[in-house]
Design an enzyme around this catalytic site. Sequence first.
Site: not given
Length: 423
Positions: A81, A160, A167, A182, A186
């Site tokens: 990620h 999320d 956000r 967040s 995931k």
Amino acid sequence: MNIIDIINKKRLGVKLTEKEIKFAITGYLNQEIEDYQMSSLLMAITLNGMDLEETIFLTKAMVESGEENDLSSLGNVIDKHSTGGVSDNVTLILGPIVASLGVRFAKMSGRGLGHTGGTIDKLEAIPGFKTELHMDEFLSQVKEIGIAITSQTGDIVPADKKIYALRDVTGTVESIPLIASSIMSKKIASGASKIVIDVKVGNGALMKNVDGARELAQTMIEIGKYYDRKVVCVLTNMDEPSGQAIGNALEVQESMDTLQGKGPEDLNELVIKLAAIILGLDQNINAMDAVNMVKESIASGRAYQKFQEFVKKQGGDLEKMKIASKVISVKTTKTGFITHINTLRLGELARNLGAGRIHKDDDINPTVGFVITKKVGDYVTENEELLKVYLDDKDIVISDLLDCFEIGNSLGEKQNLIIDIID
Ligand code: URA
């Protein structure tokens, strides 16, 4: 329990309990808590923070808001990620490299956010590429060819999805507990056993300084420990774009070049390092052997063949990918060293040209973008090219692009792409 008491507690800097956090997340998802109340709570968290225990409770509540993938049939699965940057096509290069070396790379990716690009948008620059795979297709593809990338479905961490959108428009993106929960919710729900996170630091990233990035990395590693998932964070520089391309098809092209050993030096170095970390995690081999295996996979053409196999398997036709044919060369008006690149602004200008979205439902033009030819530390003489602009139906103001590059007399230092590795 009521949401006003919870907001007031966080406003006063008092620690929230697991039940209170769960109440807020579930209530918001079920529409019992309004947008304005959740915005207020998010701002209180952004200003007063959360300790590690609260951040873990928040991650847990987010994970439990949706479904969790069961990837156990695949054995050891690696996910990667990025916290988001400009010109971040690392996944497209890294996935095929490690898959060509026997790693099972199963990734759910997102679209661009704000000035940052998203892997799914980049893959959609390839005509025909299918970015929504059913779970059974996803699993069987990983089993068969070692790699699959699909878009995040609404069933994974729906909290999320809803909270991130809020956000984005309430000035509450840049909060360590909110970013950590967040991302990690995931990653946990997606099911991988080992996770490598590229934490971008600098003016083009969410985290602007190294201390904040280290704290974020440490928080995500601790959340991983709670869930018995191994997390390795690599802090990488986002004070200039990584590689040279910004824009979807241009970044796919740059990925293909890098997979064939013809990419920009800094990007090449980053993907070799990340791929070696992943190999080390997956196959328990030492760093030097891992680096050699990665280099061999690129040099032998195996990594690029895996990329072609992966694209074909998901329906993409690389022959049909288009890059805008109108090209402008932007040249400097000064002589000197490049001392600073406003990466955030370059990302915004690429987005305005059509490479990203201004509104959530905007269409992207995959053919447009920039290729940066000079980076921080380079010496340039007046009238030398700084970048090329690939454009289609939208215009760009050249002076806005020139303003992104600071050129001075002092010797500019070349920047290291990798700042630190934390595990
Ligand atoms: N990426 C995410 O998925 N969430 C954040 O909060 C920031 C970056």
